[in-house]
Design a protein around this motif. Structure first.
Motif, PDB file in Angstrom:
ATOM      1  N   LYS A  44     -38.204  30.281 -44.030  1.00  0.00           N
ATOM      2  CA  LYS A  44     -39.176  29.811 -43.049  1.00  0.00           C
ATOM      3  C   LYS A  44     -40.400  30.721 -43.091  1.00  0.00           C
ATOM      4  O   LYS A  44     -40.338  31.825 -43.651  1.00  0.00           O
ATOM      5  CB  LYS A  44     -38.562  29.805 -41.645  1.00  0.00           C
ATOM      6  CG  LYS A  44     -37.300  28.958 -41.511  1.00  0.00           C
ATOM      7  CD  LYS A  44     -37.603  27.487 -41.736  1.00  0.00           C
ATOM      8  CE  LYS A  44     -36.404  26.601 -41.391  1.00  0.00           C
ATOM      9  NZ  LYS A  44     -35.273  26.788 -42.321  1.00  0.00           N
ATOM     10  N   PRO A  45     -41.531  30.288 -42.506  1.00  0.00           N
ATOM     11  CA  PRO A  45     -42.768  31.086 -42.619  1.00  0.00           C
ATOM     12  C   PRO A  45     -42.613  32.558 -42.283  1.00  0.00           C
ATOM     13  O   PRO A  45     -43.092  33.422 -43.027  1.00  0.00           O
ATOM     14  CB  PRO A  45     -43.718  30.368 -41.650  1.00  0.00           C
ATOM     15  CG  PRO A  45     -43.275  28.947 -41.686  1.00  0.00           C
ATOM     16  CD  PRO A  45     -41.775  29.002 -41.830  1.00  0.00           C
ATOM     17  N   TRP A  46     -41.947  32.896 -41.179  1.00  0.00           N
ATOM     18  CA  TRP A  46     -41.852  34.304 -40.778  1.00  0.00           C
ATOM     19  C   TRP A  46     -41.079  35.110 -41.811  1.00  0.00           C
ATOM     20  O   TRP A  46     -41.491  36.208 -42.200  1.00  0.00           O
ATOM     21  CB  TRP A  46     -41.179  34.433 -39.415  1.00  0.00           C
ATOM     22  CG  TRP A  46     -41.312  35.812 -38.832  1.00  0.00           C
ATOM     23  CD1 TRP A  46     -42.289  36.272 -38.008  1.00  0.00           C
ATOM     24  CD2 TRP A  46     -40.434  36.934 -39.063  1.00  0.00           C
ATOM     25  NE1 TRP A  46     -42.082  37.606 -37.698  1.00  0.00           N
ATOM     26  CE2 TRP A  46     -40.947  38.035 -38.328  1.00  0.00           C
ATOM     27  CE3 TRP A  46     -39.272  37.119 -39.798  1.00  0.00           C
ATOM     28  CZ2 TRP A  46     -40.338  39.282 -38.318  1.00  0.00           C
ATOM     29  CZ3 TRP A  46     -38.658  38.376 -39.795  1.00  0.00           C
ATOM     30  CH2 TRP A  46     -39.192  39.433 -39.067  1.00  0.00           C
ATOM     31  N   PHE A  47     -39.944  34.592 -42.253  1.00  0.00           N
ATOM     32  CA  PHE A  47     -39.127  35.322 -43.224  1.00  0.00           C
ATOM     33  C   PHE A  47     -39.795  35.398 -44.589  1.00  0.00           C
ATOM     34  O   PHE A  47     -39.705  36.418 -45.279  1.00  0.00           O
ATOM     35  CB  PHE A  47     -37.747  34.666 -43.345  1.00  0.00           C
ATOM     36  CG  PHE A  47     -36.857  34.908 -42.170  1.00  0.00           C
ATOM     37  CD1 PHE A  47     -36.166  36.102 -42.032  1.00  0.00           C
ATOM     38  CD2 PHE A  47     -36.712  33.944 -41.177  1.00  0.00           C
ATOM     39  CE1 PHE A  47     -35.343  36.340 -40.936  1.00  0.00           C
ATOM     40  CE2 PHE A  47     -35.894  34.168 -40.082  1.00  0.00           C
ATOM     41  CZ  PHE A  47     -35.211  35.368 -39.959  1.00  0.00           C
ATOM     42  N   MET A  48     -40.443  34.321 -45.004  1.00  0.00           N
ATOM     43  CA  MET A  48     -41.134  34.349 -46.289  1.00  0.00           C
ATOM     44  C   MET A  48     -42.247  35.386 -46.301  1.00  0.00           C
ATOM     45  O   MET A  48     -42.552  35.988 -47.330  1.00  0.00           O
ATOM     46  CB  MET A  48     -41.700  32.965 -46.610  1.00  0.00           C
ATOM     47  CG  MET A  48     -40.650  31.902 -46.845  1.00  0.00           C
ATOM     48  SD  MET A  48     -39.585  32.250 -48.267  1.00  0.00           S
ATOM     49  CE  MET A  48     -40.757  32.107 -49.609  1.00  0.00           C
ATOM     50  N   MET A  49     -42.833  35.615 -45.142  1.00  0.00           N
ATOM     51  CA  MET A  49     -43.921  36.581 -45.036  1.00  0.00           C
ATOM     52  C   MET A  49     -43.394  38.012 -44.906  1.00  0.00           C
ATOM     53  O   MET A  49     -43.933  38.940 -45.513  1.00  0.00           O
ATOM     54  CB  MET A  49     -44.794  36.232 -43.826  1.00  0.00           C
ATOM     55  CG  MET A  49     -45.894  37.227 -43.521  1.00  0.00           C
ATOM     56  SD  MET A  49     -46.850  36.761 -42.056  1.00  0.00           S
ATOM     57  CE  MET A  49     -45.596  36.869 -40.779  1.00  0.00           C
TER      58      MET A  49
END
Length: 664
Positions: A236-241
Motif C-alpha cells: 500500500k502507499p504508506w508501506f511502499m514509501m
C-alpha cells in the motif's frame, strides 16, 4: 552483590576475558586471596589501562622471554601511574605462584615498568571469578594516547554490543521515518525503481541499465522486500514509501554498531562512546544514511570491513589475521555493490600487503578466491536479469573513469571536497575531527581518509554521497577529541576515591556538546523534513489518488528524475518524464535541457503530438510561464506542495504544482 558492585564485577569479567594468553597456569591462581571490594574496583581500573595487544606482548616477554615490547606498549606502562604500581605490587606479593618467582620477575619488571604486575592481577582475578578465556569479541579498554588524561584513574565499562545495537536501531528507525525529503535521484531511480520493475513487472530502467554499467545485487535486496510486502498484502502507499528506508535503517544500525566496535578496538571504550555519539548526531549521517542509495550500503560495508582488517589496527597480531578473511569478503561485496569502493580497498589491501607476514596466503588463498567467487556470483545474477553476459565493473570503469562519462552531469573544481563537499558533511564536527586526527596520530586510518578525498578530487564529477563511506571514519576521530575533552584533568595523580565520586563533565565538555547538538540537530531536521520535500509529497499524493482511480496518466514537466516514479506510485499507468540520457554528440542539449531553456516553445511542440494526460506536474518556476497554456487546454490547479526556501543548482523551485484535466 549490590547493583554497583555487580556492574563493576561484570566490567571486570569483560576486561579480563579479553586476555586470552593468560589462561596458562590456571591452577596456580586458584588460591589467590580475594581483595576487598574497594581494592578490587581500583585494581580493575588499573588493569584497564593496557590493551590486549600490549598485554600479550608483556606476558610473552616476562614469562616466555618472547616478543619485544613496542614503544607504544612501553609508553602505556610508564603512564599507568605510581599508585597503580604500588597497589598491584602489594597484591602480587599475596599470590603464591608469583611471590615464589619474585626474585626473577621483579628485576625484569624494573626493566619493563610494572609489566608483570598488571598481567598478574588480571590473570589472578580472572581465574578467581572463573572468567572464560574465549569471551569472543570483548576488547580491553585503552587509554587515550598522548594525552595528560592518561594519568587519570577513570575508566569506562564496556557497553553490551546488544544494547548498542538496539540503541542504534531505535535511532535509525526514527531517523528513517523523519527523512521525508528528496536528495538524489539515484535513491529511487537506481535502486527502488529497478527493484519495483523486478518485483512487479513494471517500472522505468534508466539508460545506465541499458548500457550495463549497474549491477542488480543492490536493487535485488529491495525487490525481495517488495515481494514480501506483496505476499502479505502490505503493498500500500504508506508501506511502499516507508518500508525500503526502514530496511535500510537496519543496515545503518549495523554500521553504527561496527563504528562503535572499531573505535573501541582502536582507542577504547571512552572514545567508542563519543564516536557513537558523533555518528548518531552528525547531520549528514542523519540526512543520508537511511536513504536507499547504494552509497549508504557501501558505507555500512566499509565500516564493517575495516573492523576485520588487521592492518587498520594499531598493531597486527596473529589472532587478528584470522579475521582478515571476513574483511576480504565484506570488501568484495562493497565493490560489487558499488565498483568505486575499490578505491578504499586498494588502500587497505596495499597496507595489509606491506604489513602482513603471510603475503602469499593473503593474495592466493584469500583475495583471489574470495574476489573471484563474489564477482562470479554477482556476474551470474546480472546474467540472469540482463539476459546476457555483462561485466558490470568493467563497463562502470570504462564509462566513469576512462571516458569521464560522469562529467556529463556537471563538474567541480579539484578542491571541492576539501573546501565545500566534505567540509559541509562534517559541519561543526570538523574541528573536533581534525583535533582527533592530530592527537591520536593514527596515520593508517587518517591516511585512508586523505587517500579517498584526493582520488575522488581527481574526477571531474563530484557529489557529497561519493565520499560518504569515510564520514563515519572521520567521526571516530571526533569521538577521540571529545573523549579527551570529557576527561577531568589535574596535574597531580588522582586517587581512586576522588574519581569514584567524580560524575560531572568539565564545563568545556558541556559547551562542546551543546554546540554540536545546537548546530547539527536543527540542520538534520530541516534538511530531512523541509528542504526539497515537494518531490516526495507530490508522488505520495498521486499514489493515493491513483489508488482511488482518479489518475489516468501523468506528464512531468520538470528536470529529469526530479521525483520518485513507479516505485512510489505503485500503479501501472502511463507516465512520461523529460529524458536526459547522455548524447553521443557532445554539446547537444537533451530533452530536459531544452525544456528548461524554453518551456513555452517546448510544450507547444510537444502538444502537436500528444494524448492529453490526466495530470501535469511541474515546478512553480516553470508553472508561471506555462500557466496560461495549461488553462487554455482545460487544465486546472488541484494541489500545490512546498518544496524549498532557496535554490540549489537552478532557479528557485519553491513549490511543486499539480494540474488536472477537467471534465474527466
Amino acid at each position: 552483590m549490590a547493583g554497583s558492585d555487580s556492574s563493576r564485577f561484570f566490567a571486570f569479567l569483560l576486561i579480563a576475558g579479553g586476555v586470552a594468553l593468560l589462561s596458562v597456569a590456571r591452577a596456580d591462581y586458584e588460591d589467590a586471596p580475594a581483595p576487598a571490594p574497594e581494592v578490587e574496583t581500583y585494581l580493575v581500573r588499573c588493569a584497564t589501562k593496557l590493551t590486549e595487544e600490549c598485554g600479550d606482548r608483556i606476558f610473552n616477554n616476562i614469562f616466555l622471554k618472547q616478543d619485544e615490547l613496542t614503544p607504544e606498549c612501553c609508553k602505556k606502562l610508564v603512564l599507568i601511574g605510581i599508585e597503580c604500581h604500588e597497589a598491584m605490587v602489594k597484591y602480587m606479593i599475596s599470590v603464591p605462584a608469583l611471590s615464589k618467582n619474585a626474585s626473577i620477575t621483579v628485576p625484569r619488571s624494573k626493566q619493563l615498568p610494572l609489566a608483570q604486575f598488571e598481567i598478574a592481577v588480571a590473570a589472578t582475578m580472572r581465574q578467581r571469578h572463573g572468567a572464560s578465556a574465549t569471551a569472543g569479541g570483548v576488547q580491553i579498554s585503552q587509554n587515550l594516547k598522548d594525552l595528560p588524561e592518561e594519568k587519570l584513574e577513570e575508566s569506562y565499562p564496556c557497553l553490551s554490543e546488544k544494547r548498542v545495537f538496539l540503541l542504534c536501531l531505535a535511532v535509525r528507525v526514527l531517523n528513517s521515518l523523519l527523512v521525508q525529503t528528496y536528495f538524489n535521484p539515484d535513491e529511487h531511480w537506481q535502486a527502488l525503481e529497478v527493484a519495483h520493475q523486478i518485483a512487479f513487472g513494471y517500472g522505468h530502467l534508466t539508460w545506465e541499465w541499458k548500457k550495463g554499467i549497474r549491477g542488480y545485487l543492490h536493487p535485488m535486496i529491495f525487490a525481495l522486500l517488495y515481494k514480501v510486502l506483496a505476499v502479505l498484502g502490505l503493498d500500500k502507499p504508506w508501506f511502499m514509501m516507508r518500508a525500503p528506508r526502514l530496511l535500510q535503517s537496519i543496515f545503518s544500525a549495523v554500521g553504527d554498531l561496527y563504528s562503535y566496535k572499531l573505535s573501541r578496538l582502536l582507542f577504547g571504550n571512552r572514545v567508542a562512546r563519543w564516536a557513537l555519539f558523533s555518528e548518531l548526531t552528525n547531520w549528514f549521517m542523519f540526512f543520508c544514511i537511511t536513504r536507499t542509495l547504494s552509497n549508504s550500503l557501501e558505507t555500512v560495508l566499509t565500516i564493517m570491513g575495516l573492523y576485520y582488517w588487521p592492518c587498520v589496527r594499531v598493531s597486527s597480531s596473529s589472532d587478528a589475521s584470522s579475521t582478515r578473511i571476513w574483511g576480504v569478503v565484506v570488501a568484495a561485496l562493497a565493490c560489487v555493490i558499488r565498483p568505486t569502493s575499490a578505491i578504499i580497498w586498494m588502500y587497505v589491501g596495499l597496507l595489509e600487503l606491506s604489513l602482513a607476514r603471510d603475503r602469499m596466503r593473503f593474495i592466493f588463498l584469500e583475495v583471489l578466491p574470495v574476489g573471484a567467487l563474489v564477482l562470479g556470483l554477482a556476474t551470474l545474477l546480472d546474467r540472469l536479469v540482463y539476459g546476457s553476459w555483462v561485466l558490470v565493473p568493467l563497463n562502470f570503469l570504462k564509462f566513469n573513469f576512462l571516458s569521464s562519462g560522469g562529467d556529463y552531469y556537471g563538474t567541480h573544481k579539484w578542491h571541492w571536497y576539501f573546501t565545500q563537499g566534505f567540509t559541509v558533511m562534517l559541519f561543526t564536527f570538523l574541528p573536533f575531527s581534525l583535533a582527533g586526527i592530530i592527537m591520536s596520530r593514527n596515520w593508517r586510518l587518517s591516511g585512508l581518509i586523505a587517500w579517498v578525498l584526493v582520488l575522488y578530487s581527481i574526477l571531474g564529477h563530484k557529489e557529497f554521497r561519493f565520499v560518504l563511506p569515510v564520514l563515519p571514519i572521520t567521526l571516530v576521530f571526533s569521538g577521540f577529541s571529545l573523549a579527551a575533552i570529557s576527561t577531568p584533568y589535574s596535574s597531580d595523580n588522582k586517587t581512586a576515591e576522588a574519581l569514584k565520586h567524580h560524575t560531572k563533565w568539565p564545563s568545556r565538555m558541556r559547551w562542546a556538546i551543546c554546540f554540536l547538538l545546537a548546530t547539527n540537530i536543527p540542520m538534520a531536521l530541516y534538511m530531512s523534513l523541509v528542504h526539497q520535500r515537494g518531490s516526495e509529497d507530490v508522488m505520495n499524493f498521486l499514489s493515493r489518488e491513483a489508488a482511488k482511480d482518479r489518475v489516468k496518466s501523468i506528464l512531468f514537466l520538470m528536470p529529469c528524475h526530479a521525483t520518485p516514479y513507479y516505485s512510489t506510485l505503485h500503479r501501472d499507468l502511463p507516465m512520461r518524464f523529460l529524458d536526459c540520457s547522455p548524447s553521443e554528440e557532445r554539446g547537444v542539449p537533451d530533452e530536459s535541457d531544452r525544456f528548461m531553456m524554453d518551456p513555452v516553445g517546448f510544450i507547444k511542440e510537444l502538444a502537436n503530438d500528444w494524448s492529453l494526460p490526466s495530470h501535469v506536474v511541474l515546478f512553480e518556476s516553470e508553472e508561471r510561464a506555462l500557466r496560461e497554456f495549461l488553462l487554455l487546454h482545460s487544465f486546472k490547479e488541484v494541489k500545490r506542495f512546498f518544496h524549498a526556501h532557496f535554490k540549489v543548482d537552478r532557479d528557485l523551485q519553491s513549490s511543486v504544482v499539480v494540474y488536472a484535466l477537467t471534465g474527466q
